[in-house]
Design an enzyme around this catalytic site. Structure first.
Site, PDB file in Angstrom:
ATOM      1  N   HIS A  14     144.869 -19.367  66.233  1.00  0.00           N
ATOM      2  CA  HIS A  14     145.669 -20.595  66.174  1.00  0.00           C
ATOM      3  C   HIS A  14     145.593 -21.178  64.775  1.00  0.00           C
ATOM      4  CE1 HIS A  14     141.586 -21.432  67.557  1.00  0.00           C
ATOM      5  NE2 HIS A  14     141.646 -22.538  66.868  1.00  0.00           N
ATOM      6  N   VAL A  42     137.798 -21.084  69.842  1.00  0.00           N
ATOM      7  CA  VAL A  42     138.728 -20.503  70.817  1.00  0.00           C
ATOM      8  C   VAL A  42     139.249 -19.185  70.257  1.00  0.00           C
ATOM      9  CG1 VAL A  42     140.909 -20.794  72.047  1.00  0.00           C
ATOM     10  CG2 VAL A  42     139.391 -22.767  71.710  1.00  0.00           C
TER      11      VAL A  42
HETATM   12  P1  5GP Z   1     138.689 -23.746  66.519  1.00  0.00           P
HETATM   13  O1  5GP Z   1     138.549 -22.500  67.374  1.00  0.00           O
HETATM   14  O2  5GP Z   1     139.886 -23.710  65.626  1.00  0.00           O
HETATM   15  O3  5GP Z   1     137.453 -24.080  65.723  1.00  0.00           O
HETATM   16  O4  5GP Z   1     138.808 -24.985  67.479  1.00  0.00           O
HETATM   17  C1  5GP Z   1     139.623 -24.973  68.619  1.00  0.00           C
HETATM   18  C2  5GP Z   1     140.466 -26.245  68.644  1.00  0.00           C
HETATM   19  O5  5GP Z   1     141.145 -26.250  69.873  1.00  0.00           O
HETATM   20  C3  5GP Z   1     139.651 -27.529  68.539  1.00  0.00           C
HETATM   21  O6  5GP Z   1     140.232 -28.362  67.530  1.00  0.00           O
HETATM   22  C4  5GP Z   1     139.766 -28.148  69.931  1.00  0.00           C
HETATM   23  O7  5GP Z   1     139.832 -29.558  69.908  1.00  0.00           O
HETATM   24  C5  5GP Z   1     141.050 -27.520  70.477  1.00  0.00           C
HETATM   25  N1  5GP Z   1     141.037 -27.284  71.925  1.00  0.00           N
HETATM   26  C6  5GP Z   1     140.068 -26.641  72.626  1.00  0.00           C
HETATM   27  N2  5GP Z   1     140.396 -26.560  73.918  1.00  0.00           N
HETATM   28  C7  5GP Z   1     141.600 -27.180  74.050  1.00  0.00           C
HETATM   29  C8  5GP Z   1     142.453 -27.410  75.172  1.00  0.00           C
HETATM   30  O8  5GP Z   1     142.179 -27.050  76.311  1.00  0.00           O
HETATM   31  N3  5GP Z   1     143.616 -28.060  74.927  1.00  0.00           N
HETATM   32  C9  5GP Z   1     143.975 -28.486  73.672  1.00  0.00           C
HETATM   33  N4  5GP Z   1     145.148 -29.120  73.556  1.00  0.00           N
HETATM   34  N5  5GP Z   1     143.190 -28.277  72.588  1.00  0.00           N
HETATM   35  C10 5GP Z   1     142.015 -27.643  72.778  1.00  0.00           C
END
Ligand code: 5GP
Ligand code: ZN
Length: 111
Positions: free
Chosen positions: A100, A96
């Protein structure tokens, strides 16, 4: 309407289980938790990635870390500790592209 999933959560256009909010930061539960407590700490202002971070983003990023400290204290992990991590870019596993901080607690992490 933005196509950024986290901006939509911040704007309350998409649902999330919100745990903490202030003027700069929103914290909500990760939809696929990888620890007993798995929260995502995001700046309200859209910053793509650590890889795109600029000097003007320092305050927003620091506020996220301050929120992590507050969450750790509020949830009883101030002594036990917890993990705060950031995935950066394709080979860092970033999925994403709204920066974050993962806040993971309640189980010793593997690596
Ligand atoms: P990263 O970009 O840090 O690798 O992963 C993105 C994180 O965001 C993942 O742990 C995934 O489970 C979480 N995530 C992705 N889309 C959503 C969403 O729509 N809502 C929530 N609450 N978490 C999300
Ligand atoms: Zn965004």
């Amino acid at each position: 309407m933005t196509d950024c999933v986290f901006c939509r959560i911040i704007a309350r256009e998409s649902h999330a289980e919100i745990e903490y909010e202030d003027d700069a930061v929103l914290v909500f539960k990760d939809i696929y938790p990888k620890a007993p407590i798995h929260l995502l700490i995001v700046p309200k202002r859209h910053i793509e990635s650590v890889m795109a971070m600029e000097a003007g983003d320092v305050e927003a990023m620091g506020r996220c870390l301050l929120a992590a400290r507050r969450l750790g204290e509020a949830k009883g992990f101030a002594e036990r500790g917890y993990r705060v991590s950031v995935h950066c870019g394709p080979e860092g596993g970033q999925l994403v592209y709204h920066v974050h901080f993962h806040f993971l607690a309640g189980r010793p992490p593997r690596a």
